[in-house]
Design an enzyme around this catalytic site. Structure first.
Site, mmCIF file in Angstrom:
data_model
loop_
_atom_site.group_PDB
_atom_site.id
_atom_site.type_symbol
_atom_site.label_atom_id
_atom_site.label_comp_id
_atom_site.label_asym_id
_atom_site.label_seq_id
_atom_site.Cartn_x
_atom_site.Cartn_y
_atom_site.Cartn_z
ATOM 1 N N ALA A 244 5.565 -10.213 -23.572
ATOM 2 C CA ALA A 244 4.271 -10.868 -23.813
ATOM 3 C C ALA A 244 4.399 -12.353 -24.122
ATOM 4 O O ALA A 244 3.422 -12.980 -24.542
ATOM 5 C CB ALA A 244 3.540 -10.170 -24.957
ATOM 6 N N ALA A 245 5.558 -12.926 -23.889
ATOM 7 C CA ALA A 245 5.757 -14.338 -24.241
ATOM 8 C C ALA A 245 4.792 -15.251 -23.495
ATOM 9 O O ALA A 245 4.230 -16.187 -24.066
ATOM 10 C CB ALA A 245 7.198 -14.743 -23.958
ATOM 11 N N GLY A 246 4.597 -14.987 -22.208
ATOM 12 C CA GLY A 246 3.684 -15.817 -21.440
ATOM 13 C C GLY A 246 2.252 -15.714 -21.921
ATOM 14 O O GLY A 246 1.495 -16.694 -21.898
ATOM 15 N N ASP A 247 1.856 -14.525 -22.385
ATOM 16 C CA ASP A 247 0.503 -14.342 -22.904
ATOM 17 C C ASP A 247 0.322 -15.069 -24.232
ATOM 18 O O ASP A 247 -0.722 -15.694 -24.477
ATOM 19 C CB ASP A 247 0.201 -12.853 -23.074
#
Length: 300
Positions: A244-247
């Site tokens: 979920a890093a991009g989110d």
């Protein structure tokens, strides 16, 4: 000085993430014993809505869940995170599901079945009014593109900033690109849209006036048509799960920009959010709170 709370609207997907950890990702035909398992709400839309709230914004989520048990759990958990789910639709059938495998280095492989997300077709007058009342609209491409386009056009007409996280890469109509204020893509998505990767981030400016190219542990590039080009280094942390890093990055970028940070500083704050996220296993459960972002944020 107290910063006014940014009003974010996210239009996007909601999935139940079934996350398994193993020493390595299995090859085709290989059976492997895993080390851990969690079942958590996910989907880029739901993740970014929850991340926006944790970063300090108020957030309404426009999405769709199924009539199954996963849908019940998704609504309950997204609501419990502080997101306004008053416009979260329920459609007959299955909710979106993501099968996520994570190796010991935090790398992942993800298979998504869209389920109810594919039924998010068109927006009601009330939903469009919600978009128009926001400071920032955040959208992705895990739902039908015409729905994203309708939301972006409504936001543009109302003076609401539009951030498009163009993932997964899909064909984008000119009317959607014309309504985007800031495009967020990773290297693979940039390659799909422009034929260029990290070597030429400015190629994205043929599509939109501002763009952020995320590069994982190589940081991110911000470029705009005014001539600004800035590299923001990644924040070094021990990586557990990058799912979920991009989110977390996209949501924090929306919140920071909406609060009045200049966009390059908002990218720096977003990089801290992405770093804070990868230190935990799972998608929505790993999304960082504001204090965790501030702890890793380094002003330029």
């Amino acid at each position: 000085m107290t910063v006014p709370q940014t009003r974010v609207v996210v239009v996007g997907s909601a999935n139940m993430d079934l996350v398994a950890m193993a020493p390595s990702l299995p090859r085709p035909g290989e059976t492997m014993l895993g080390t851990d398992f969690v079942m958590v709400p996910g989907g880029k839309g739901a993740n970014q809505a929850i991340a926006a709230v944790r970063a300090g914004a108020s957030c309404a989520f426009l999405g769709a869940i199924g009539s199954d048990a996963f849908g019940v759990t998704l609504r309950a958990r997204i609501t419990a995170a502080g997101v306004d789910t008053g416009h979260l639709r329920v459609v007959y059938g299955t909710s979106g599901v993501a099968l996520v495998m994570v190796n010991a280095q935090g790398e992942n492989a993800i298979l998504v079945t869209p389920g109810a997300n594919d039924a998010l077709v068109g927006l009601t007058d009330e939903e469009l009014a919600t978009v128009r009342g926001a400071d920032v609209l955040v959208a992705q491409l895990e739902i039908p593109v015409p729905t994203v386009t309708a939301a972006a056009l409504a936001a543009r007409a109302a003076g609401t900033r539009v951030i498009l996280n163009a993932a997964p890469a899909r064909d984008l109509p000119p009317e959607l690109l014309g309504a985007v204020d800031l495009l967020v893509v990773n290297e693979g998505e940039a390659q799909a849209f422009t034929g260029r990767g990290r070597e030429e981030p400015r190629a994205l400016l043929d599509l939109v006036p501002r763009a952020v190219l995320t590069l994982g542990d190589a940081g991110a590039w911000y470029v705009d048509r005014d001539g600004t080009e800035a590299h923001v280094p990644a924040v070094r942390v021990d990586v557990v799960d990058s799912t979920a890093a991009g989110d977390a990055f996209t949501a924090a970028l929306a919140v920071g920009w909406g609060e009045g940070r200049d966009v390059v500083d908002a990218v720096r704050w977003a990089a801290a959010a992405g770093a804070a996220c990868v230190r935990k296993l799972g998608a929505s459960v790993a999304l960082p709170r504001r204090a965790e972002i501030d702890e890793l944020y380094a002003p330029g």
